[in-house]
Motif scaffolding. Structure first.
Motif, PDB file in Angstrom:
ATOM      1  N   ALA A 334     127.285 108.041  19.420  1.00 28.48           N
ATOM      2  CA  ALA A 334     126.259 108.349  19.710  1.00 28.48           C
ATOM      3  C   ALA A 334     124.977 108.196  19.495  1.00 28.48           C
ATOM      4  CB  ALA A 334     126.256 108.781  21.322  1.00 28.48           C
ATOM      5  N   SER A 335     124.144 107.110  18.444  1.00 31.53           N
ATOM      6  CA  SER A 335     122.986 107.145  18.092  1.00 31.53           C
ATOM      7  C   SER A 335     121.613 106.205  18.610  1.00 31.53           C
ATOM      8  CB  SER A 335     123.237 107.123  16.383  1.00 31.53           C
ATOM      9  OG  SER A 335     123.609 105.543  16.643  1.00 31.53           O
ATOM     10  N   ASP A 336     120.821 106.340  17.920  1.00 30.58           N
ATOM     11  CA  ASP A 336     119.422 105.414  17.809  1.00 30.58           C
ATOM     12  C   ASP A 336     119.930 104.296  17.668  1.00 30.58           C
ATOM     13  OD1 ASP A 336     117.883 107.228  18.762  1.00 30.58           O
ATOM     14  OD2 ASP A 336     117.522 107.735  16.861  1.00 30.58           O
ATOM     15  N   GLN A 337     121.057 103.648  17.447  1.00 32.49           N
ATOM     16  CA  GLN A 337     121.339 102.070  17.655  1.00 32.49           C
ATOM     17  C   GLN A 337     122.351 102.331  18.789  1.00 32.49           C
ATOM     18  OE1 GLN A 337     119.316 100.455  15.111  1.00 32.49           O
ATOM     19  NE2 GLN A 337     118.126 102.137  15.026  1.00 32.49           N
ATOM     20  N   SER A 338     123.169 102.595  19.079  1.00 32.68           N
ATOM     21  CA  SER A 338     124.186 101.960  19.947  1.00 32.68           C
ATOM     22  C   SER A 338     124.609 103.805  20.584  1.00 32.68           C
ATOM     23  CB  SER A 338     125.648 101.993  18.605  1.00 32.68           C
ATOM     24  OG  SER A 338     126.703 102.225  19.574  1.00 32.68           O
ATOM     25  N   PRO A 339     125.203 103.465  22.165  1.00 31.74           N
ATOM     26  CA  PRO A 339     125.195 104.436  23.443  1.00 31.74           C
ATOM     27  C   PRO A 339     126.227 104.965  23.027  1.00 31.74           C
ATOM     28  CG  PRO A 339     125.549 102.258  24.276  1.00 31.74           C
ATOM     29  CD  PRO A 339     124.517 102.454  22.705  1.00 31.74           C
ATOM     30  N   GLY A 340     127.269 104.414  22.331  1.00 35.48           N
ATOM     31  CA  GLY A 340     128.769 104.967  22.501  1.00 35.48           C
ATOM     32  C   GLY A 340     129.584 105.637  23.650  1.00 35.48           C
ATOM     33  N   GLY A 341     130.571 106.317  23.540  1.00 39.05           N
ATOM     34  CA  GLY A 341     131.001 107.131  24.338  1.00 39.05           C
ATOM     35  C   GLY A 341     131.859 105.936  25.330  1.00 39.05           C
ATOM     36  N   ASN A 342     132.259 106.331  27.235  1.00 44.42           N
ATOM     37  CA  ASN A 342     132.606 105.470  27.390  1.00 44.42           C
ATOM     38  C   ASN A 342     131.710 104.265  28.026  1.00 44.42           C
ATOM     39  OD1 ASN A 342     134.405 104.017  29.854  1.00 44.42           O
ATOM     40  ND2 ASN A 342     133.889 105.139  31.124  1.00 44.42           N
ATOM     41  N   MET A 343     132.003 102.846  27.738  1.00 43.36           N
ATOM     42  CA  MET A 343     130.621 102.034  28.298  1.00 43.36           C
ATOM     43  C   MET A 343     131.260 101.074  29.571  1.00 43.36           C
ATOM     44  SD  MET A 343     127.007 102.402  27.201  1.00 43.36           S
ATOM     45  CE  MET A 343     126.587 100.670  27.272  1.00 43.36           C
TER      46      MET A 343
END
Lengths: 585, 198
Positions: A334-343
């Motif tokens: 996760a970052s300010d550019q991408s939610p990451g995790g289980n999308m």
């Protein structure tokens, strides 16, 4: 978890409590016999309704009459929704020319909306006419929520009245809940949602030329689509009450994940607030009503503690994600550019934090709307919503129904404490005796029994197993989820399960009926019995019910019942699946 | 019990008129008055023609367009007449297969892109109509789109940034790029470049 994630959650709780406090005080006033001066202008409408219906508002009802009235009013509502669906093809306001709904699906949907469950075996934009959505579903969204609030008002009167034969008038409680609470709040919320892009129109679907035509397979034939048809409708008005009334039935099939039902992070925030707003406010109402705000505060604290605990598990599990994605070399941080995790099964604008907060809130309250697909959650992320429902929908719970369910647990709690110290238990000055305990047992055990028996029947029958979408353990979780949802009047689903079959429509319909009315009737019986009793002043031996000790006792009662009843089933489902996942199968 | 039947019948009628007719009609009137664009589906127009809704994604697979989230609607992707999700469980072999196929398609579209693919670009959205991708997912596709359109990476990045929305009030939701409005802007850019050249 990111700093922003924590900030979003904090922001949610602060705003929720800030709004719930004044609303709770306001609601306490409307159940008093005399309304305060400030709403005099609406009183004419209220009195007009009583006159047109031939109701004497001053008349006190005994608990049996109150229960009869609830049942007959709900039955008529159920029949109306059933008839509307069957006949919609011949009725107006049907621009998409929807055909009549089959009997089993009509039964399921009618029960679902009358019982405040709002389980959806149908797809809104593909099954129902605008008319059915409006005068069928929207109406039940209001009155089923108002029914829950009315039953709560009756129970609260059980504590405050002394040696009384009546517990209030159902019609007054129901009409006032609708007129002074649900309608004004819905109107404001619907307009706020429309400002964000939730559609509210009677125009038919909109056809659009795709920028790039798309090839697809349809029954083994290659086809090319050059057009996109966008479903429309009067959604905002229904979405507002669906959230405020803990109903949860979406206007569109995919519910609040649909961009036209929940288009922005702000609309998401408002809908999330609306899910827990009235259930949280009613705790304050309870405190004010019984004349000791701390009593309501203790219950609210117990709800918040369980909620935050389970929410943390859900956020952590979804952000940790699916090890499969890491094995395939994807970027999952996760970052300010991408939610990451289980999308998988989640929307970009909501990411992980807002999807998990929603999943926890919608199952804590008996709301059941979704903005992400619970079926695609990680095993432990999916366990949280299942268990939240299995706890009996008392962590906030449905409007009215959550708090009266929690008060039943409080009664059991003081009884257990009474056994420990060898005194007759009492709660808020009323002795808790055998009759109350029997009724409390019925109210708590009926949903438990419904969930487990329903699941058992489905997993040993061929028609039940035929509905499963995901292979292996997850298929069992899908069925367990469905009955946990129907058996506690939640309405959310592991959506893969093909539930629109005569088997599931009927069995889940029966589960919803049992879970709603086999709780309402015993709760009203408790109200009637308590109202008839004398009020006894507290003594040195009375267990105070506003202390941290009582909060712990209450949480313990809820968790012990929920864990003892459901741990074996959960172990067969999400827990085994989690073990499989971390071992890479 | 029968004593309550008559008031109950009338109550159903009046509640239906109040909450099922008056209330939605009032909301529709007020919403169309104050927010006509938003309440009608946030439709995007190009001249007279409606080209889409800024809230509803469209399928893209050409090299010259940014691709959106995979969509699980049936029978075709991004079917806005029937929203739907994959509902694939985390251990379902079909999920692993679908994700691998999408990874392969993305790698084939730009073999020179060595960065890891952002997870949201290969996992299907909840609604099947998600109009957004993460900024990282747009960034990953930028070199390919620039090449296909004979533009510099810098030019394309500028457009991406123009179509990136931050968190509401700096707190709520996730930063995201609107794929449809971005692709429409890319097409207009080409058009502009050509007319300038002429």
């Amino acid at each position: 978890m990111t700093t922003n994630g924590i900030l979003q959650l904090l922001c949610y709780f602060v705003v929720l409590l800030l709004l719930a406090w004044p609303l709770g005080g306001f609601i306490a006033k409307i159940y008093a016999p005399q309304l305060p001066q400030s709403f005099r202008w609406l009183v004419h409408l209220e009195r007009g309704i009583y006159r047109l219906c031939g109701i004497r508002p001053q008349e006190e009802m005994s608990w049996t009459r109150y229960a009869h009235t609830v049942l007959i009013f709900n039955l008529l509502g159920l029949l109306a929704v059933y008839a509307l669906q069957r006949l919609q093809a011949w009725l107006p306001i049907n621009p998409q020319e929807m055909i009549g709904v089959p009997p089993d699906l009509s039964f399921n949907t009618a029960v679902s909306f009358a019982s405040n469950t709002n389980w959806q075996a149908y797809g809104g934009e593909t099954t129902l006419s605008y008319l059915t959505q409006m005068i069928g579903l929207t109406v039940q969204n209001f009155v089923s929520a108002a029914t829950g609030m009315a039953v709560l008002a009756a129970l609260m009167r059980g504590f405050t009245s002394r040696e009384a034969s009546g517990i209030g008038n159902f019609w007054v409680d129901m009409v006032r809940s609708t007129l002074y609470v649900l309608m004004p709040l819905s109107l404001v919320l619907a307009l706020m949602l429309a400002s964000q892009g939730v559609v509210q129109t009677f125009s038919p679907s909109q056809s659009i030329h795709l920028i790039q035509p798309v090839d697809y397979d349809s029954s083994a034939e290659k086809k090319t689509a050059t057009e996109q048809v966008i479903a429309m409708g009067p959604a905002a008005s229904q979405v507002a009450i669906k959230q405020l009334g803990t109903n949860g039935g979406g206007f569109f099939n995919i519910n609040s994940a649909h961009p036209l039902e929940n288009p922005t992070p702000l609309s998401n925030f408002m809908e999330l607030l609306a899910i827990l707003l009235i259930p949280a406010a009613l705790c304050i109402t309870f405190g004010k009503f019984v004349g000791d705000i701390r009593q309501g505060g203790a219950i609210l604290a117990a709800m918040l503690i369980v909620f935050i605990g389970l929410l943390s598990v859900c956020v952590w599990s979804e952000q940790a994600g699916n090890p499969l994605f890491d094995r395939l070399g994807l970027a999952t941080q996760a970052s300010d550019q991408s939610p990451g995790g289980n999308m998988e099964g989640k929307e970009s604008r909501f990411g992980i934090v807002n999807s998990t907060l929603w999943a926890t809130a919608t199952t804590a309250a008996s709301n059941g709307s979704v903005n992400a697909m619970h079926d695609s959650f990680t095993p432990l992320g999916g366990l949280v919503p299942i268990w939240m429902m299995q706890l009996g929908e008392v962590i906030f719970g449905g409007v009215g129904s959550g708090l009266y369910g929690m008060i039943v647990f409080a009664i059991v709690g003081v009884f257990v404490a009474g056994l420990m110290i060898g005194r007759t238990p009492e709660y808020l000055g009323k002795k808790i005796e055998a009759f109350e305990m029997k009724m409390a047992a019925v109210a708590i055990l009926t949903p438990c029994l419904t969930v487990l028996l329903g699941t058992a029947i489905a997993v040993v029958s061929e028609v039940g197993l035929a509905g499963i979408a995901n292979p292996g353990i997850h298929g069992f979780s899908e069925i367990l989820y469905a009955f946990s949802s129907a058996g506690n009047n939640n309405g959310s689903a592991f959506g893969g399960l093909s539930a629109n079959t005569p088997f599931y429509n009927t069995l889940l319909g029966i589960a919803m009926l049992l879970a709603r009315y086999w709780v309402i009737v015993p709760v009203l019986a408790i109200a009637g019995s308590l109202a008839a009793k004398k009020s006894i002043p507290p003594t040195a031996g009375t267990l105070p019910t506003h202390t941290p000790l009582f909060v712990i006792l209450l949480i313990g009662t809820v968790i012990v019942v929920g864990a003892l009843t459901f741990l074996p089933a959960l172990a067969l489902g999400p827990i085994v699946e989690h073990v499989q996942m971390i071992h890479g199968r | 019990m029968l004593k309550e039947l008559k008031p109950a019948l009338w109550m159903v009628v009046w509640m239906t008129l109040l909450t099922g007719v008056f209330y939605p009609a009032l909301v529709t009137g007020l919403a169309q008055l104050f927010f006509p664009h938003e309440a009608s589906g946030s439709l995007l127009r190009s001249g007279e023609q409606i080209v889409g809704s800024s809230l509803i994604g469209q399928p893209f697979s050409d090299q010259q367009y940014f691709w959106g989230r995979p969509s699980a609607t049936t029978p075709m992707p991004y079917n806005a007449a029937s929203s739907g999700a994959s509902n694939l469980g985390p251990l379902n072999p079909a999920l692993a297969e679908a994700v691998q196929t999408r990874i392969a398609a993305l790698k084939e579209s730009d073999p020179s892109q060595m960065q890891p693919i952002p997870v949201d670009l290969v996992t299907s959205s909840a609604s099947g109509l998600d109009p957004h991708i993460s900024p990282d997912a747009a960034l990953w596709q930028t070199p390919r789109v620039a090449r296909a359109r004979n533009l510099s990476v810098q030019e394309v990045l500028q457009l991406v940034q123009k179509h990136t929305e931050g968190r509401t009030f700096g707190i709520l939701g996730e930063p995201r790029v609107n794929v449809l409005t971005l692709n429409l802007a890319m097409d207009r850019q080409i058009f502009k470049a050509h007319s300038n050249g002429d």
